[in-house]
Design a protein around this motif. Structure first.
Motif, PDB file in Angstrom:
ATOM      1  N   ILE A  55      50.037 -31.935  25.088  1.00  0.00           N
ATOM      2  CA  ILE A  55      50.762 -31.139  26.082  1.00  0.00           C
ATOM      3  C   ILE A  55      51.588 -30.056  25.399  1.00  0.00           C
ATOM      4  CG2 ILE A  55      52.547 -31.229  27.862  1.00  0.00           C
ATOM      5  CD1 ILE A  55      51.602 -34.086  28.480  1.00  0.00           C
ATOM      6  N   MET A  56      52.285 -30.430  24.326  1.00  0.00           N
ATOM      7  CA  MET A  56      53.110 -29.461  23.606  1.00  0.00           C
ATOM      8  C   MET A  56      52.256 -28.376  22.959  1.00  0.00           C
ATOM      9  SD  MET A  56      56.389 -30.320  23.835  1.00  0.00           S
ATOM     10  CE  MET A  56      57.178 -29.664  22.381  1.00  0.00           C
ATOM     11  N   GLU A  57      51.100 -28.758  22.438  1.00  0.00           N
ATOM     12  CA  GLU A  57      50.230 -27.759  21.807  1.00  0.00           C
ATOM     13  C   GLU A  57      49.753 -26.729  22.825  1.00  0.00           C
ATOM     14  OE1 GLU A  57      46.069 -27.484  19.223  1.00  0.00           O
ATOM     15  OE2 GLU A  57      47.042 -29.425  19.575  1.00  0.00           O
ATOM     16  N   ASP A  58      49.371 -27.206  24.002  1.00  0.00           N
ATOM     17  CA  ASP A  58      48.929 -26.268  25.045  1.00  0.00           C
ATOM     18  C   ASP A  58      50.060 -25.327  25.457  1.00  0.00           C
ATOM     19  OD1 ASP A  58      46.441 -27.430  25.005  1.00  0.00           O
ATOM     20  OD2 ASP A  58      46.843 -28.773  26.696  1.00  0.00           O
ATOM     21  N   LYS A  59      51.273 -25.863  25.548  1.00  0.00           N
ATOM     22  CA  LYS A  59      52.417 -25.029  25.932  1.00  0.00           C
ATOM     23  C   LYS A  59      52.721 -23.988  24.867  1.00  0.00           C
ATOM     24  CE  LYS A  59      53.547 -27.001  29.872  1.00  0.00           C
ATOM     25  NZ  LYS A  59      53.519 -26.257  31.163  1.00  0.00           N
ATOM     26  N   PHE A  60      52.690 -24.406  23.604  1.00  0.00           N
ATOM     27  CA  PHE A  60      53.048 -23.483  22.529  1.00  0.00           C
ATOM     28  C   PHE A  60      51.994 -22.398  22.326  1.00  0.00           C
ATOM     29  CE2 PHE A  60      56.114 -26.434  20.023  1.00  0.00           C
ATOM     30  CZ  PHE A  60      57.059 -26.234  21.009  1.00  0.00           C
ATOM     31  N   ARG A  61      50.743 -22.711  22.585  1.00  0.00           N
ATOM     32  CA  ARG A  61      49.702 -21.696  22.415  1.00  0.00           C
ATOM     33  C   ARG A  61      49.835 -20.572  23.438  1.00  0.00           C
ATOM     34  NH1 ARG A  61      46.067 -22.572  18.595  1.00  0.00           N
ATOM     35  NH2 ARG A  61      45.771 -24.705  17.803  1.00  0.00           N
ATOM     36  N   MET A  62      50.577 -20.830  24.493  1.00  0.00           N
ATOM     37  CA  MET A  62      50.817 -19.779  25.479  1.00  0.00           C
ATOM     38  C   MET A  62      51.747 -18.697  24.941  1.00  0.00           C
ATOM     39  SD  MET A  62      51.316 -22.253  28.822  1.00  0.00           S
ATOM     40  CE  MET A  62      51.792 -20.873  29.861  1.00  0.00           C
ATOM     41  N   PHE A  63      52.483 -19.000  23.855  1.00  0.00           N
ATOM     42  CA  PHE A  63      53.425 -18.031  23.297  1.00  0.00           C
ATOM     43  C   PHE A  63      52.803 -17.160  22.210  1.00  0.00           C
ATOM     44  CE2 PHE A  63      56.223 -21.607  24.649  1.00  0.00           C
ATOM     45  CZ  PHE A  63      56.901 -20.931  25.648  1.00  0.00           C
ATOM     46  N   LEU A  64      51.516 -17.338  21.949  1.00  0.00           N
ATOM     47  CA  LEU A  64      50.866 -16.568  20.889  1.00  0.00           C
ATOM     48  C   LEU A  64      50.298 -15.264  21.453  1.00  0.00           C
ATOM     49  CD1 LEU A  64      48.975 -19.453  19.050  1.00  0.00           C
ATOM     50  CD2 LEU A  64      51.286 -18.588  18.648  1.00  0.00           C
ATOM     51  N   PRO A  65      50.297 -14.198  20.640  1.00  0.00           N
ATOM     52  CA  PRO A  65      50.970 -14.078  19.335  1.00  0.00           C
ATOM     53  C   PRO A  65      52.487 -13.987  19.489  1.00  0.00           C
ATOM     54  CG  PRO A  65      49.987 -11.995  19.960  1.00  0.00           C
ATOM     55  CD  PRO A  65      49.564 -12.980  21.012  1.00  0.00           C
ATOM     56  N   LEU A  66      53.178 -14.449  18.474  1.00  0.00           N
ATOM     57  CA  LEU A  66      54.633 -14.547  18.560  1.00  0.00           C
ATOM     58  C   LEU A  66      55.311 -13.188  18.629  1.00  0.00           C
ATOM     59  CD1 LEU A  66      55.129 -17.424  15.965  1.00  0.00           C
ATOM     60  CD2 LEU A  66      55.272 -17.602  18.452  1.00  0.00           C
ATOM     61  N   ASP A  67      54.669 -12.161  18.097  1.00  0.00           N
ATOM     62  CA  ASP A  67      55.277 -10.827  18.118  1.00  0.00           C
ATOM     63  C   ASP A  67      55.454 -10.288  19.532  1.00  0.00           C
ATOM     64  OD1 ASP A  67      53.296 -11.217  15.782  1.00  0.00           O
ATOM     65  OD2 ASP A  67      54.743  -9.764  14.984  1.00  0.00           O
ATOM     66  N   GLU A  68      54.598 -10.722  20.439  1.00  0.00           N
ATOM     67  CA  GLU A  68      54.588 -10.147  21.778  1.00  0.00           C
ATOM     68  C   GLU A  68      55.489 -10.892  22.751  1.00  0.00           C
ATOM     69  OE1 GLU A  68      50.549  -9.926  23.027  1.00  0.00           O
ATOM     70  OE2 GLU A  68      49.917  -8.691  21.322  1.00  0.00           O
ATOM     71  N   ASN A  69      56.280 -11.830  22.251  1.00  0.00           N
ATOM     72  CA  ASN A  69      57.199 -12.568  23.111  1.00  0.00           C
ATOM     73  C   ASN A  69      58.540 -11.846  23.207  1.00  0.00           C
ATOM     74  OD1 ASN A  69      56.200 -15.409  24.059  1.00  0.00           O
ATOM     75  ND2 ASN A  69      55.324 -15.094  22.029  1.00  0.00           N
TER      76      ASN A  69
END
Length: 206
Positions: A55-69
């Motif tokens: 669950i955490m992996e799926d959530k964190f992959r939504m923030f990629l790439p990190l530069d565009e957050n």
């Protein structure tokens, strides 16, 4: 939570010391409810624990790439990388432009904690960054938190169950006071008979 536990402990001690059936019954009801509540929350957490990494992996992959957050998210990622000496959530490629928080110093390079990678632009030179990624470190602390919560829930549930058993036994004993109390005795190991050498070397008098 601590105040409630203290009040229940005082109530149980008072009921046991004064042999108050009312206090023991109230304590028994509270222990039963507490045990049920603890198991109600502990069991779903225990079932969810093996699934939390996915669950955490799926959530964190939504923030990629990190530069565009957002700026706050990038600052949080930078702080995590500086604190735990890691780079990217799953890979250094999570960044389009590798930040300074990913870069190693000379001492860390000598310790073998770094890898050399090239920028995506061929005009820029390669740089040394942390080999360790941040997601496993984050998951370590998340799972540690889950384990602590589970330990607290199950410990309180077991204590409530023991309180239920003891208070039930005392209430039963108070309800039937004429019944004999079962005492557990330890068999005597020591014997008062004389040692064997006295029997052999001390003959009876004539």
């Amino acid at each position: 939570m601590g105040a409630i536990i203290m009040v229940l402990a005082i109530l149980g001690a008072y009921g046991a010391h004064k042999e108050s059936r009312v206090a023991l019954i109230v304590f028994l009801v509270c222990m039963v409810l507490g045990c049920l509540v603890m198991f109600k929350y502990a069991v779903p957490v225990a079932i969810m624990r093996p699934q939390i990494e996915g669950i955490m992996e799926d959530k964190f992959r939504m923030f990629l790439p990190l530069d565009e957050n957002s700026k706050d998210m990038k600052n949080m990622a930078d702080n995590i990388q500086k604190t735990f000496h890691c780079c990217g959530l799953f890979s250094y490629k999570d960044w389009n432009n590798i930040p300074e928080s990913c870069k190693c110093n000379l001492e860390e390079e000598e310790e073998g904690k770094c890898q050399t990678v090239g920028y995506r632009s061929l005009m820029e030179r390669s740089t040394s960054i942390y080999t360790q990624t941040c997601f496993p470190i984050i998951m370590h602390y998340v799972l540690l938190g889950f384990d602590i919560v589970l330990g607290v829930f199950f410990t309180l549930a077991i204590l409530a169950l023991l309180g239920t058993i003891l208070s039930s036994a005392m209430i039963h004993q108070m309800r039937y006071p004429n019944r004999p109390t079962i005492l557990l005795t330890v068999p005597t190991v020591l014997s008062t008979s004389p040692p064997k050498y006295e029997e052999l070397y001390n003959p009876p008098p004539y």
